[in-house]
Design a protein around this motif. Sequence first.
Motif, PDB file in Angstrom:
ATOM      1  N   ILE A  65       0.865  -1.187   0.000  1.00 31.08           N
ATOM      2  CA  ILE A  65       0.000   0.000   0.000  1.00 31.08           C
ATOM      3  C   ILE A  65       0.899   1.233   0.000  1.00 31.08           C
ATOM      4  O   ILE A  65       1.740   1.399   0.891  1.00 31.08           O
ATOM      5  CB  ILE A  65      -0.905   0.008   1.249  1.00 31.08           C
ATOM      6  CG1 ILE A  65      -1.749  -1.262   1.306  1.00 31.08           C
ATOM      7  CG2 ILE A  65      -1.799   1.241   1.262  1.00 31.08           C
ATOM      8  CD1 ILE A  65      -2.367  -1.532   2.663  1.00 31.08           C
ATOM      9  N   SER A  97      -3.063   4.752  -3.184  1.00 35.61           N
ATOM     10  CA  SER A  97      -4.126   5.658  -2.743  1.00 35.61           C
ATOM     11  C   SER A  97      -4.571   6.543  -3.907  1.00 35.61           C
ATOM     12  O   SER A  97      -3.859   6.698  -4.908  1.00 35.61           O
ATOM     13  CB  SER A  97      -3.644   6.528  -1.588  1.00 35.61           C
ATOM     14  OG  SER A  97      -2.567   7.352  -2.006  1.00 35.61           O
ATOM     15  N   ILE A 150      -4.710   6.168   2.328  1.00 37.45           N
ATOM     16  CA  ILE A 150      -3.990   4.945   2.687  1.00 37.45           C
ATOM     17  C   ILE A 150      -4.713   4.183   3.798  1.00 37.45           C
ATOM     18  O   ILE A 150      -4.761   2.954   3.814  1.00 37.45           O
ATOM     19  CB  ILE A 150      -2.541   5.282   3.104  1.00 37.45           C
ATOM     20  CG1 ILE A 150      -1.687   5.506   1.852  1.00 37.45           C
ATOM     21  CG2 ILE A 150      -1.931   4.182   3.947  1.00 37.45           C
ATOM     22  CD1 ILE A 150      -0.226   5.710   2.114  1.00 37.45           C
ATOM     23  N   LEU A 195      -7.184   1.827   2.517  1.00 33.94           N
ATOM     24  CA  LEU A 195      -6.555   0.686   1.855  1.00 33.94           C
ATOM     25  C   LEU A 195      -6.000  -0.307   2.871  1.00 33.94           C
ATOM     26  O   LEU A 195      -6.029  -1.523   2.633  1.00 33.94           O
ATOM     27  CB  LEU A 195      -5.438   1.176   0.925  1.00 33.94           C
ATOM     28  CG  LEU A 195      -5.890   2.040  -0.260  1.00 33.94           C
ATOM     29  CD1 LEU A 195      -4.682   2.464  -1.091  1.00 33.94           C
ATOM     30  CD2 LEU A 195      -6.886   1.289  -1.129  1.00 33.94           C
ATOM     31  N   ALA A 197      -7.046  -4.105   3.078  1.00 38.45           N
ATOM     32  CA  ALA A 197      -6.039  -5.156   2.948  1.00 38.45           C
ATOM     33  C   ALA A 197      -6.281  -6.291   3.937  1.00 38.45           C
ATOM     34  O   ALA A 197      -5.974  -7.454   3.653  1.00 38.45           O
ATOM     35  CB  ALA A 197      -4.645  -4.563   3.155  1.00 38.45           C
ATOM     36  N   VAL A 238       3.316  -1.219   4.084  1.00 37.28           N
ATOM     37  CA  VAL A 238       2.851   0.147   3.856  1.00 37.28           C
ATOM     38  C   VAL A 238       4.078   0.996   3.530  1.00 37.28           C
ATOM     39  O   VAL A 238       5.024   1.063   4.329  1.00 37.28           O
ATOM     40  CB  VAL A 238       2.105   0.713   5.071  1.00 37.28           C
ATOM     41  CG1 VAL A 238       1.720   2.169   4.827  1.00 37.28           C
ATOM     42  CG2 VAL A 238       0.859  -0.115   5.363  1.00 37.28           C
TER      43      VAL A 238
END
Length: 561
Positions: free
Chosen positions: A370, A388, A401, A404, A408, A418
């Motif tokens: 991510i 993002s 983010i 996301l 995830a 990340v």
Amino acid sequence: MISITIYGGNKEKPETKQINRTIVTVGRAHENDIILDDMSVSKKHAEICVKENGVFVSDLDSSNGTFVGQQKIPALKAVPFARHDIVTIGVFHLRLLDDSAQQKASSPPVTRDIRVDALGKGPEGQEHLFEEELRYYRSPEVIELKSDIHERLLEIIDLRRLDLKKLSDEDLRKQCDGIVRRILREKKYSVPEYLDKEDLIKDILDEALGLGPLEDFLADPGISEIMVNRSDQIYVERGGRIVLTPKIFSSDISLLGVISRIVAPIGRRIDESSPLVDARLKDGSRVNVIIPPLALNGPCITIRKFAKIPLTTTNLIEFGSLTPSMAEFIKTCVTSRKNIVVSGGTGSGKTTVLNIFSSFIPEGERIVTIEDAAELQLPQDHVVRMESRPPNIEGKGAIPIRELVKNALRMRPDRIIVGECRGGEALDMLQAMNTGHDGSLTTGHANSPEDMLSRLETMVMMSGEDLPSRAIREQIAAAVDIIVQQTRFSCGSRKVTQISEVVGIEDDKVVLQDIFYFKQEGFDASGKVKGVFMATGWIPDFYQDLYGKGIDVDMSIFHNA
């Protein structure tokens, strides 16, 4: 009398000073003969001395040092300053011009060939910014000629109604090359004798179809960062040093055209209502763009380049960024599913290190990455990459983010990576680490492992959840296993300066224990930082558990040779 030309820094044009003195002082303070007004320059930085056998320069024990070519000169030691040498002081470049004293200099000139590349980089590797290159790129005559031909090219393309979408990049460039050559044959266009016709055509095509003067910098593997401050000021980072280049864009409109070609392919937009954007190039290089009204001097681009072939731990060891023992320890941490946070300042190499650490994840594990702008280049096959999304023109549709990270968790990941935690997503990341997603990795901005713990606590508070400090620290202590500190030194070198274990919480404070650290021992003759990597002797509990279970781990890495 000596004549010195000064380039770079806050000087839009080269400035030549003629000084009829045998000793010339250079520095930031106003009592100097040559005043360089920038914080990168010490108050009294260097001294230039005219002697019978030539001209010499010495560094007056300044903070950032003085360079002749690419070599840092020792403090308080006079070295020859020969014709056409470039002396770098902070962000400024000084060139000694012809004069009678210097013709007696015993050392030969550094550069004998006036032909240089787009960086002003001479045949022996020194960065030079001669008037000839500045004349080529910055002359009003050249700028006007390029601008006229550029506009004429666009008119012809429009009149011919070429369907640009149906043409490949190669075919389009070939057609435009022919058009430009025909334009140059028209009587009203006269190419100055000092211009190379092929170089002129290439520059026009790069600006019309590609990324303009950035094309050469992107193709140069020695350049790691490109910084466009405005249309007529481009800096690059080479070998850890930032240098001004003579290349420029013909106008702000041309620069905005290049920006549009960068952001359009990835569905991003930039205009007055959305004047900043993060993007990426085809090769994965990260791009940040900011335009007026936020950027006061005109459109600004910052490009962080990435190697076409991803670096490995072997490369880091060769660069002196870490030792084989440290690399072995990190590899064991990753394969043993320890949660790792890479900490460091801007430009310290956090993402590069994260990419290398991620390559240790065994094949077959499902990895979800991510990022704000996708940069990671993982060698594994089973990778899901997410990026993002900024808001649309109506200010809607943004996917940060944090969303996301939450998503995830529903994607059956074995590992979550990340790219960088900057805000409330830190809470979701910590919760993921605490709820079965061991072996996750991320990065964060901080100057030390202790600072990273404070930053994590602050970022969790930014999530909007009303959690007491004790609860946040317990989350951090339970989730994070290892913090790796990456540092960029003033000489440009990057090193892993600390590897620390989070050992628990005591008296409401998260406790760290250093495992490896870099002990700095000053700088060498070339200005590079020197020192040794040390092991503290601390052996993490999980390493002892692995050893106790009969797993083959090397315990000798925790002892200094």
